[in-house]
Scaffold this motif. Sequence first.
Motif, PDB file in Angstrom:
ATOM      1  N   ILE A  10      -1.373  -0.091  -3.377  1.00  0.00           N
ATOM      2  CA  ILE A  10      -0.404  -0.512  -4.393  1.00  0.00           C
ATOM      3  C   ILE A  10      -0.403   0.472  -5.560  1.00  0.00           C
ATOM      4  N   GLY A  11      -1.600   0.945  -5.920  1.00  0.00           N
ATOM      5  CA  GLY A  11      -1.703   1.792  -7.108  1.00  0.00           C
ATOM      6  C   GLY A  11      -1.511   3.274  -6.834  1.00  0.00           C
ATOM      7  N   ILE A  12      -1.642   3.676  -5.583  1.00  0.00           N
ATOM      8  CA  ILE A  12      -1.651   5.109  -5.255  1.00  0.00           C
ATOM      9  C   ILE A  12      -0.233   5.594  -4.974  1.00  0.00           C
ATOM     10  N   PRO A  13       0.153   6.761  -5.536  1.00  0.00           N
ATOM     11  CA  PRO A  13       1.490   7.267  -5.250  1.00  0.00           C
ATOM     12  C   PRO A  13       1.691   7.536  -3.760  1.00  0.00           C
ATOM     13  N   PHE A  14       2.893   7.268  -3.295  1.00  0.00           N
ATOM     14  CA  PHE A  14       3.260   7.500  -1.896  1.00  0.00           C
ATOM     15  C   PHE A  14       2.988   8.959  -1.516  1.00  0.00           C
ATOM     16  N   GLY A  15       2.372   9.193  -0.390  1.00  0.00           N
ATOM     17  CA  GLY A  15       2.162  10.575   0.055  1.00  0.00           C
ATOM     18  C   GLY A  15       1.089  10.640   1.132  1.00  0.00           C
ATOM     19  N   ARG A  39       8.036  -4.591  -6.474  1.00  0.00           N
ATOM     20  CA  ARG A  39       8.385  -4.606  -5.050  1.00  0.00           C
ATOM     21  C   ARG A  39       8.122  -3.255  -4.380  1.00  0.00           C
ATOM     22  N   LEU A  40       7.621  -3.321  -3.159  1.00  0.00           N
ATOM     23  CA  LEU A  40       7.308  -2.101  -2.408  1.00  0.00           C
ATOM     24  C   LEU A  40       8.498  -1.138  -2.353  1.00  0.00           C
ATOM     25  N   ALA A  41       9.692  -1.646  -1.987  1.00  0.00           N
ATOM     26  CA  ALA A  41      10.852  -0.749  -1.811  1.00  0.00           C
ATOM     27  C   ALA A  41      11.279  -0.136  -3.143  1.00  0.00           C
ATOM     28  N   SER A  42      10.998  -0.830  -4.252  1.00  0.00           N
ATOM     29  CA  SER A  42      11.326  -0.256  -5.566  1.00  0.00           C
ATOM     30  C   SER A  42      10.263   0.752  -5.987  1.00  0.00           C
ATOM     31  N   ARG A  43       9.031   0.488  -5.632  1.00  0.00           N
ATOM     32  CA  ARG A  43       7.932   1.389  -6.029  1.00  0.00           C
ATOM     33  C   ARG A  43       7.998   2.713  -5.293  1.00  0.00           C
ATOM     34  N   VAL A  44       8.172   2.656  -3.964  1.00  0.00           N
ATOM     35  CA  VAL A  44       8.034   3.905  -3.201  1.00  0.00           C
ATOM     36  C   VAL A  44       9.371   4.465  -2.730  1.00  0.00           C
ATOM     37  N   GLY A  45      10.433   3.658  -2.738  1.00  0.00           N
ATOM     38  CA  GLY A  45      11.733   4.112  -2.232  1.00  0.00           C
ATOM     39  C   GLY A  45      12.044   3.398  -0.922  1.00  0.00           C
ATOM     40  N   TYR A  85      -2.563   8.601   1.056  1.00  0.00           N
ATOM     41  CA  TYR A  85      -2.838   7.482   1.960  1.00  0.00           C
ATOM     42  C   TYR A  85      -3.961   7.832   2.926  1.00  0.00           C
ATOM     43  N   ARG A  86      -3.907   9.069   3.449  1.00  0.00           N
ATOM     44  CA  ARG A  86      -4.963   9.464   4.391  1.00  0.00           C
ATOM     45  C   ARG A  86      -6.332   9.321   3.744  1.00  0.00           C
ATOM     46  N   ARG A  87      -6.405   9.771   2.485  1.00  0.00           N
ATOM     47  CA  ARG A  87      -7.704   9.762   1.816  1.00  0.00           C
ATOM     48  C   ARG A  87      -8.220   8.328   1.626  1.00  0.00           C
ATOM     49  N   PHE A  88      -7.384   7.469   1.059  1.00  0.00           N
ATOM     50  CA  PHE A  88      -7.951   6.155   0.747  1.00  0.00           C
ATOM     51  C   PHE A  88      -8.228   5.345   2.003  1.00  0.00           C
ATOM     52  N   ILE A  89      -7.370   5.487   2.994  1.00  0.00           N
ATOM     53  CA  ILE A  89      -7.575   4.684   4.213  1.00  0.00           C
ATOM     54  C   ILE A  89      -8.781   5.202   4.991  1.00  0.00           C
TER      55      ILE A  89
END
Length: 547
Positions: A301-306, A339-345, A310-314
């Motif tokens: 939720i807090g991490i910018p899309f990319g 909302r997810l779609a508003s946060r990341v596109g 994502y690879r790092r945190f997961i």
Amino acid sequence: MHKQWSDVNALYQIYPRSFQDSNADGVGDLRGAIARLPYLKGEPDSLGVDAIWFSPFFTSPMADFGYDVSDYCNIHPLFGTLEDFKELLDKAHERDIKVMIDFVPNHSSNEHPWFLESKSSKDNLKRDYYVWADPKPDGSPPNNWLSIFGGSAWEWNEQTGQYYLHTFLKEQPDLNWDNPAVRQEMQAVVRFWLDLGVDGLRADAVRWISKDVHRRDDPRNPAFNAGPQADEFGSLLHVHSRFGPNLFKYLRDLTDIVAAYDDRIMIFEDYPDDIFTTRDQYLGFYGVNPKVSMPFNFEGIGIPFGAENYRRFITEFQGMLNPSEHTPVYCFGNHDQQRLASRVGEEQARVVALMQMGLPGLPVVYYGDEIGMKNGLIKPSEIQDPVELRKPGLGQGRDPERTPMQWDDSVFAGFSTARPWLPIAHGAEKRNVAHESKDNDSYLTLYQDLLQLRTDYTIFQKGDYETFGEADANVYVFSRRLGEEHIFVVLNMSGKRRKFTLPHGGRLLAATHPSRIVAIAKDGKVKLRPYEAAIFECAKHPLREVL
Ligand code: NOJ
């Protein structure tokens, strides 16, 4: 045969005020939720989700929309009755849908009978049900602890000449978990709902149930930048006001109750934070009682899309877990977050959905995210959330993500026949269940496909996780393996076309645009469009369907 939690494909969060209104008062309710069960599971065009979690529907003055409970074992009349809930539970179970409720252990409402007694006099038998303390000699609060919702966490009580603690609103006094009587009361609440047949509990704000017994000041945060937009809460390092020495013990006692019932779980609300390492936090919560309890993972939720983020945190998170013991609970949205779609596109949200559903464990989907709902636009006169009302203009209010579910293109989106408590978000004429059910390329179709995969193949819940190929700033690839079965989740997180080669060729299982066939060339090469992602079965290690 009912599904076990370990086989559940996903958990769907319902914010009851906003899901379906059945009695034309503009507020969602339990009978509305009953009427929408066929949407959730059991019909040919259902979403196909195995479990639901309801945010609070208990008796409450609604200062924090139900997170201020005045009777833990009853239903607020706005939502219905206990009989309605029992019917909901039975009807959900008939469809093999598990039902999880919210449990708010850290604080009650200030109108709870316990607090009414507690505040009545210093020698009342319930005085120690809450956290009371004398003022400093100058009359100021006992220490510098802050409320998350603004200002001091202490509220003065004139009648008894002491302050009480409230980590959230002053209408939400913190219960004193160091008092064994409080622990017993709350354990009885857990038993009450489990006896009634609920399948699980989501435990709210648990990090606060144990605090420093000496009530020491929280130290100042040296990294804090004061400014007009700064949130005062960030000015302190909250090391004494939460994560107290008995936290995991108290949670263990609660989860021992859960463990005494057949196949029930408890999920702890907890966000990563700068003070306690992520590892300590996760392993602490997993260590409580791993068979029956687990924390949410809200890092996404807090991490910018990319791809790299994502690879790092997961990968770090998966690396901490013992796959045979710990269930990951990946979550990319809830009633407290944009909302997810508003946060990341919009396109990016599809990639996140496919990634989340490709990961192990129990993914959580916030109602409306499965149709790509966006933040509602709330006019000043429409604001409901106390957080926005207290600190207007900081963009912290939570109304935008709580707007009514969009079922169809009618004036109130099929949610109600009356004006809803929050406005319908823009775009509902197309972004709604009726419309998306007829569109083979919609978000809804995507979620249906992904949930169906998680129903058909247990590799999704139980397979091992591994990153695959060279770390690439644009494309995040991971593989899942269960015995001889092997799948690849390939996520192009960039706005450019990208290629990826499957080691042994394969078969397409799902793609972010369900109607598009992502071709696999003879050499295993696949071409992905911008923000396109897909799941492939390995040709050499095919899947076996669950019978
Ligand atoms: C977390 C809940 O998710 C949020 O909505 C609520 O305001 C606080 N806890 C207080 O209960």
